[in-house]
Motif scaffolding. Structure first.
Motif, PDB file in Angstrom:
ATOM      1  N   ALA A   1      35.517   1.222  11.930  1.00 41.10           N
ATOM      2  CA  ALA A   1      35.890  -0.006  12.631  1.00 41.10           C
ATOM      3  C   ALA A   1      34.847  -1.092  12.368  1.00 41.10           C
ATOM      4  O   ALA A   1      33.980  -1.355  13.194  1.00 41.10           O
ATOM      5  CB  ALA A   1      36.024   0.270  14.125  1.00 41.10           C
ATOM      6  N   LEU A   2      34.938  -1.714  11.199  1.00 42.54           N
ATOM      7  CA  LEU A   2      33.987  -2.741  10.800  1.00 42.54           C
ATOM      8  C   LEU A   2      34.711  -3.940  10.199  1.00 42.54           C
ATOM      9  O   LEU A   2      34.204  -4.587   9.288  1.00 42.54           O
ATOM     10  CB  LEU A   2      32.985  -2.169   9.784  1.00 42.54           C
ATOM     11  CG  LEU A   2      31.913  -1.237  10.341  1.00 42.54           C
ATOM     12  CD1 LEU A   2      31.262  -0.443   9.220  1.00 42.54           C
ATOM     13  CD2 LEU A   2      30.864  -2.015  11.116  1.00 42.54           C
ATOM     14  N   SER A   3      35.880  -4.260  10.734  1.00 46.32           N
ATOM     15  CA  SER A   3      36.703  -5.292  10.108  1.00 46.32           C
ATOM     16  C   SER A   3      36.061  -6.670  10.135  1.00 46.32           C
ATOM     17  O   SER A   3      36.364  -7.516   9.294  1.00 46.32           O
ATOM     18  CB  SER A   3      38.076  -5.346  10.784  1.00 46.32           C
ATOM     19  OG  SER A   3      37.931  -5.636  12.164  1.00 46.32           O
ATOM     20  N   THR A   4      35.178  -6.927  11.099  1.00 49.99           N
ATOM     21  CA  THR A   4      34.544  -8.249  11.187  1.00 49.99           C
ATOM     22  C   THR A   4      33.163  -8.283  10.557  1.00 49.99           C
ATOM     23  O   THR A   4      32.494  -9.319  10.587  1.00 49.99           O
ATOM     24  CB  THR A   4      34.429  -8.691  12.655  1.00 49.99           C
ATOM     25  OG1 THR A   4      33.611  -7.745  13.381  1.00 49.99           O
ATOM     26  CG2 THR A   4      35.804  -8.769  13.308  1.00 49.99           C
ATOM     27  N   ALA A   5      32.726  -7.178   9.993  1.00 54.73           N
ATOM     28  CA  ALA A   5      31.399  -7.108   9.381  1.00 54.73           C
ATOM     29  C   ALA A   5      31.407  -7.813   8.026  1.00 54.73           C
ATOM     30  O   ALA A   5      32.467  -8.035   7.429  1.00 54.73           O
ATOM     31  CB  ALA A   5      30.980  -5.653   9.212  1.00 54.73           C
ATOM     32  N   PRO A   6      30.232  -8.170   7.505  1.00 50.94           N
ATOM     33  CA  PRO A   6      30.163  -8.763   6.166  1.00 50.94           C
ATOM     34  C   PRO A   6      30.746  -7.831   5.112  1.00 50.94           C
ATOM     35  O   PRO A   6      30.810  -6.609   5.293  1.00 50.94           O
ATOM     36  CB  PRO A   6      28.657  -8.976   5.956  1.00 50.94           C
ATOM     37  CG  PRO A   6      28.074  -9.044   7.326  1.00 50.94           C
ATOM     38  CD  PRO A   6      28.916  -8.122   8.163  1.00 50.94           C
ATOM     39  N   ALA A   7      31.162  -8.409   4.001  1.00 50.30           N
ATOM     40  CA  ALA A   7      31.820  -7.631   2.944  1.00 50.30           C
ATOM     41  C   ALA A   7      30.936  -6.504   2.441  1.00 50.30           C
ATOM     42  O   ALA A   7      31.422  -5.408   2.161  1.00 50.30           O
ATOM     43  CB  ALA A   7      32.206  -8.557   1.790  1.00 50.30           C
ATOM     44  N   ARG A   8      29.629  -6.757   2.317  1.00 51.79           N
ATOM     45  CA  ARG A   8      28.742  -5.715   1.813  1.00 51.79           C
ATOM     46  C   ARG A   8      28.696  -4.519   2.761  1.00 51.79           C
ATOM     47  O   ARG A   8      28.687  -3.361   2.317  1.00 51.79           O
ATOM     48  CB  ARG A   8      27.334  -6.279   1.612  1.00 51.79           C
ATOM     49  CG  ARG A   8      26.344  -5.283   1.037  1.00 51.79           C
ATOM     50  CD  ARG A   8      25.003  -5.917   0.728  1.00 51.79           C
ATOM     51  NE  ARG A   8      24.378  -6.474   1.921  1.00 51.79           N
ATOM     52  CZ  ARG A   8      23.132  -6.923   1.955  1.00 51.79           C
ATOM     53  NH1 ARG A   8      22.398  -6.923   0.861  1.00 51.79           N
ATOM     54  NH2 ARG A   8      22.622  -7.417   3.065  1.00 51.79           N
ATOM     55  N   THR A   9      28.699  -4.774   4.072  1.00 49.05           N
ATOM     56  CA  THR A   9      28.679  -3.690   5.053  1.00 49.05           C
ATOM     57  C   THR A   9      29.984  -2.909   5.004  1.00 49.05           C
ATOM     58  O   THR A   9      29.980  -1.675   5.060  1.00 49.05           O
ATOM     59  CB  THR A   9      28.443  -4.257   6.458  1.00 49.05           C
ATOM     60  OG1 THR A   9      27.263  -5.068   6.445  1.00 49.05           O
ATOM     61  CG2 THR A   9      28.265  -3.140   7.469  1.00 49.05           C
ATOM     62  N   ARG A  10      31.115  -3.620   4.892  1.00 51.16           N
ATOM     63  CA  ARG A  10      32.400  -2.921   4.783  1.00 51.16           C
ATOM     64  C   ARG A  10      32.464  -2.094   3.504  1.00 51.16           C
ATOM     65  O   ARG A  10      33.012  -0.986   3.499  1.00 51.16           O
ATOM     66  CB  ARG A  10      33.553  -3.926   4.822  1.00 51.16           C
ATOM     67  CG  ARG A  10      33.646  -4.725   6.116  1.00 51.16           C
ATOM     68  CD  ARG A  10      35.018  -5.381   6.283  1.00 51.16           C
ATOM     69  NE  ARG A  10      35.431  -6.143   5.120  1.00 51.16           N
ATOM     70  CZ  ARG A  10      35.148  -7.428   4.913  1.00 51.16           C
ATOM     71  NH1 ARG A  10      34.397  -8.089   5.794  1.00 51.16           N
ATOM     72  NH2 ARG A  10      35.595  -8.062   3.844  1.00 51.16           N
ATOM     73  N   GLY A  11      31.895  -2.626   2.428  1.00 51.66           N
ATOM     74  CA  GLY A  11      31.883  -1.876   1.180  1.00 51.66           C
ATOM     75  C   GLY A  11      31.089  -0.594   1.298  1.00 51.66           C
ATOM     76  O   GLY A  11      31.493   0.464   0.793  1.00 51.66           O
ATOM     77  N   LEU A  12      29.932  -0.669   1.973  1.00 49.26           N
ATOM     78  CA  LEU A  12      29.147   0.552   2.184  1.00 49.26           C
ATOM     79  C   LEU A  12      29.930   1.547   3.022  1.00 49.26           C
ATOM     80  O   LEU A  12      29.939   2.751   2.726  1.00 49.26           O
ATOM     81  CB  LEU A  12      27.816   0.215   2.862  1.00 49.26           C
ATOM     82  CG  LEU A  12      26.941   1.423   3.214  1.00 49.26           C
ATOM     83  CD1 LEU A  12      26.510   2.171   1.950  1.00 49.26           C
ATOM     84  CD2 LEU A  12      25.718   0.992   4.021  1.00 49.26           C
ATOM     85  N   ALA A  13      30.598   1.060   4.069  1.00 50.15           N
ATOM     86  CA  ALA A  13      31.382   1.956   4.923  1.00 50.15           C
ATOM     87  C   ALA A  13      32.473   2.663   4.127  1.00 50.15           C
ATOM     88  O   ALA A  13      32.707   3.867   4.293  1.00 50.15           O
ATOM     89  CB  ALA A  13      31.987   1.175   6.084  1.00 50.15           C
TER      90      ALA A  13
END
Length: 302
Positions: free
Chosen positions: A96-108
């Motif tokens: 559940a990281l839909s509002t996080a920066p793209a780099r954080t979502r990519g790591l997830a």
């Protein structure tokens, strides 16, 4: 003459998955080879491989395998629909990281796919570019928190936490070489007795190394006597003790850290500690606060 197509082994190597995974996708989701060779061996043609590439890419982006297969079999319209894969309840295959920066979502996404090279490369790049503190605060810690939330809701993702922790630890170890020359007293880093979550303490050690401060790491589950013996052995300028879980946060351990001339500054980190803390113990609510607390204790503010 018609080309013979590709074997399951060849396609598996092309996608970077196992042959058994391809067979499972064929059996469960009907996305497999559509031709047979003269020996009745099933072969993948170009369109089969293209569909599998779509499915594989969507899984890496966080889509559940069943949905990824449906989209891959459905063509371009389905691909547009799946650009932002849906989470299925509290489970699914993404965090559940839909509002996080793209780099954080990519790591997830890479963590959920257990993609070691991408996870390690993403963390290493962030540490090299932004430093340990910012990489921890903006990249590693948000993903770890999301994994923890998923575990609390579903009881799942323990393996994901271990996977990310090990990858991050490997990168942090690259930063934590002791400074060649330092005029300050060392810093002792430890986890509370029975506390197994040691990654935050390693993150602090790496952040201190970036500032030229030598840390001595004792690691997870440090018995109180071992902590006391280490303090007496090296005479540190500061002692940092991490507690993640409430059952490990016995504040008496902090109160009983041996003194000296001068006495080390005792710093507590983590949500496991009960309040109030013993007199003279400083609480650091974040990695930046812990770095500053240690620096101040050693007479290195700023």
């Amino acid at each position: 003459m018609e080309t013979p197509g590709l074997s399951v082994g060849a396609v598996a190597r092309r996608l970077g998955v196992s042959a058994s995974t391809l067979r499972t996708w064929d059996r469960r989701y009907g996305i497999g080879p559509s031709r047979r060779s003269e020996g009745s061996h099933r072969r993948y043609d170009a369109s089969d491989v293209a569909r599998l590439e779509v499915m594989h890419r969507l899984i890496l982006q966080g889509a559940p395998p069943g949905e990824a297969a449906r989209v891959a079999l459905g063509g371009e319209a389905g691909r547009e629909e799946a650009r932002e894969p849906r989470a299925h309840g509290a489970g699914g295959n993404r965090l559940a990281l839909s509002t996080a920066p793209a780099r954080t979502r990519g790591l997830a996404r890479a963590v959920m796919a257990l993609n070691g090279p991408v996870v390690t490369g993403t963390v290493r790049e962030a540490v090299a570019r932004d430093g340990v503190v910012r990489a921890w605060e903006e990249l590693i810690s948000p993903v770890l928190r999301s994994i923890g939330e998923r575990y609390a809701a579903t009881g799942e993702a323990v393996e994901i936490e271990h996977f990310l922790s090990n990858a991050a630890l490997a990168v942090l170890a690259e930063v934590t070489a002791p400074p060649p020359h330092t005029q300050t007293r060392p810093v002792l880093l430890a986890c509370a007795p029975e506390e197994q979550h040691s990654l935050p303490a390693y993150a602090l050690g790496a952040a201190l190394a970036e500032r030229g401060i030598a840390g001595r790491m004792l690691g997870a589950r440090v018995p109180e006597k071992a902590l006391r013996d280490a303090v007496e052995r090296i005479g540190p300028g500061a002692v940092f003790v991490w507690s993640q879980m409430p059952y490990t946060g016995d504040t008496g351990v902090l109160a009983r850290v041996p003194g000296g001339r001068p006495a080390p500054r005792v710093i507590a980190g983590g949500p496991g500690w009960a309040r109030p803390l013993p007199e003279g113990v400083r609480f650091a609510a974040s990695l930046p606060e812990a770095v500053e607390a240690v620096a101040e204790a050693l007479g290195m503010p700023g």
